[in-house]
Design a protein around this motif. Sequence first.
Motif, PDB file in Angstrom:
ATOM      1  N   ALA A 243      45.696  39.967  36.538  1.00  0.00           N
ATOM      2  CA  ALA A 243      46.271  39.938  37.882  1.00  0.00           C
ATOM      3  C   ALA A 243      45.746  38.731  38.647  1.00  0.00           C
ATOM      4  O   ALA A 243      46.452  38.137  39.449  1.00  0.00           O
ATOM      5  N   GLU A 244      44.484  38.362  38.363  1.00  0.00           N
ATOM      6  CA  GLU A 244      43.898  37.201  39.034  1.00  0.00           C
ATOM      7  C   GLU A 244      44.622  35.919  38.643  1.00  0.00           C
ATOM      8  O   GLU A 244      44.879  35.064  39.483  1.00  0.00           O
ATOM      9  N   THR A 245      44.971  35.767  37.370  1.00  0.00           N
ATOM     10  CA  THR A 245      45.677  34.587  36.897  1.00  0.00           C
ATOM     11  C   THR A 245      47.055  34.503  37.538  1.00  0.00           C
ATOM     12  O   THR A 245      47.472  33.442  37.985  1.00  0.00           O
ATOM     13  N   GLU A 246      47.767  35.632  37.577  1.00  0.00           N
ATOM     14  CA  GLU A 246      49.083  35.649  38.191  1.00  0.00           C
ATOM     15  C   GLU A 246      48.996  35.358  39.682  1.00  0.00           C
ATOM     16  O   GLU A 246      49.814  34.632  40.229  1.00  0.00           O
ATOM     17  N   ALA A 247      47.999  35.919  40.354  1.00  0.00           N
ATOM     18  CA  ALA A 247      47.822  35.676  41.788  1.00  0.00           C
ATOM     19  C   ALA A 247      47.509  34.207  42.050  1.00  0.00           C
ATOM     20  O   ALA A 247      48.004  33.623  43.012  1.00  0.00           O
ATOM     21  N   ALA A 248      46.701  33.603  41.190  1.00  0.00           N
ATOM     22  CA  ALA A 248      46.374  32.192  41.354  1.00  0.00           C
ATOM     23  C   ALA A 248      47.621  31.326  41.191  1.00  0.00           C
ATOM     24  O   ALA A 248      47.818  30.364  41.929  1.00  0.00           O
TER      25      ALA A 248
ATOM     26  N   ASP B 108      49.651  31.704  44.301  1.00  0.00           N
ATOM     27  CA  ASP B 108      49.019  30.966  45.390  1.00  0.00           C
ATOM     28  C   ASP B 108      49.291  29.474  45.283  1.00  0.00           C
ATOM     29  O   ASP B 108      49.554  28.817  46.281  1.00  0.00           O
ATOM     30  N   LYS B 109      49.228  28.920  44.076  1.00  0.00           N
ATOM     31  CA  LYS B 109      49.485  27.493  43.884  1.00  0.00           C
ATOM     32  C   LYS B 109      50.920  27.153  44.244  1.00  0.00           C
ATOM     33  O   LYS B 109      51.181  26.146  44.889  1.00  0.00           O
ATOM     34  N   ASP B 110      51.847  27.992  43.828  1.00  0.00           N
ATOM     35  CA  ASP B 110      53.254  27.759  44.124  1.00  0.00           C
ATOM     36  C   ASP B 110      53.498  27.839  45.629  1.00  0.00           C
ATOM     37  O   ASP B 110      54.186  27.003  46.202  1.00  0.00           O
TER      38      ASP B 110
ATOM     39  N   PHE C 250      52.061  24.779  47.324  1.00  0.00           N
ATOM     40  CA  PHE C 250      52.917  23.611  47.115  1.00  0.00           C
ATOM     41  C   PHE C 250      54.129  23.666  48.038  1.00  0.00           C
ATOM     42  O   PHE C 250      54.511  22.663  48.630  1.00  0.00           O
ATOM     43  N   LYS C 251      54.713  24.839  48.179  1.00  0.00           N
ATOM     44  CA  LYS C 251      55.870  24.981  49.073  1.00  0.00           C
ATOM     45  C   LYS C 251      55.473  24.716  50.524  1.00  0.00           C
ATOM     46  O   LYS C 251      56.227  24.090  51.271  1.00  0.00           O
ATOM     47  N   ARG C 252      54.288  25.168  50.926  1.00  0.00           N
ATOM     48  CA  ARG C 252      53.804  24.882  52.285  1.00  0.00           C
ATOM     49  C   ARG C 252      53.579  23.386  52.465  1.00  0.00           C
ATOM     50  O   ARG C 252      53.898  22.821  53.507  1.00  0.00           O
TER      51      ARG C 252
END
Length: 180
Positions: A97-102, A105-107, A110-112
């Motif tokens: 879940a941590e990998t998916e959350a990371a 978060d990166k995506d 990037f959008k922000r």
Amino acid sequence: MQDSIWVKTAAGQLALQERGRCPELTGRLRNLLLQVDGKRNGAELTALAASLGCADGVLARLAELGLAEAIGAAAAVALAAPTPAVPAEVPAAAPSAETEAAAIDKDAAFKRFLAATEMMNKAVSQYLGLKAVFFTLKIERCSNAMELKALLDELHKAIAKAKTPFIADRVIEDIREVLQ
């Protein structure tokens, strides 16, 4: 090429890790290269490039630099198909879940970053007149949110001088909210 899936080459991976490795990799090209993930086809990346403000033929430019390449549909299916690295009786570990959350978060970050860049460019062109050209270049050199945040005080001063401090406060506040 529009239907082909695009992937980063080894040189593309290195260029992203070591910024000085490929001086031709501008901020916009770098942002597009970050989106080349082996899942998107040329049409999707071309549309994304247009939203980033990249010129036509940017995918060809990435290929010319050896940073990305188009692969055929059959190769994309093979690339996407899981390859067993362990014997069949041992199930592969599911992503944590941590990998998916990371990754999410990166995506989102990037959008922000893209949204803040667009907001800053619009504000500059709307309020600064001839100064807009030079300030736009400063914005386009930014490759992450920290670099954009560093320009906010300078942008505030420029807008406050050209228009009013109230307008500058409102614009910078909106941009800061997006960058949070």
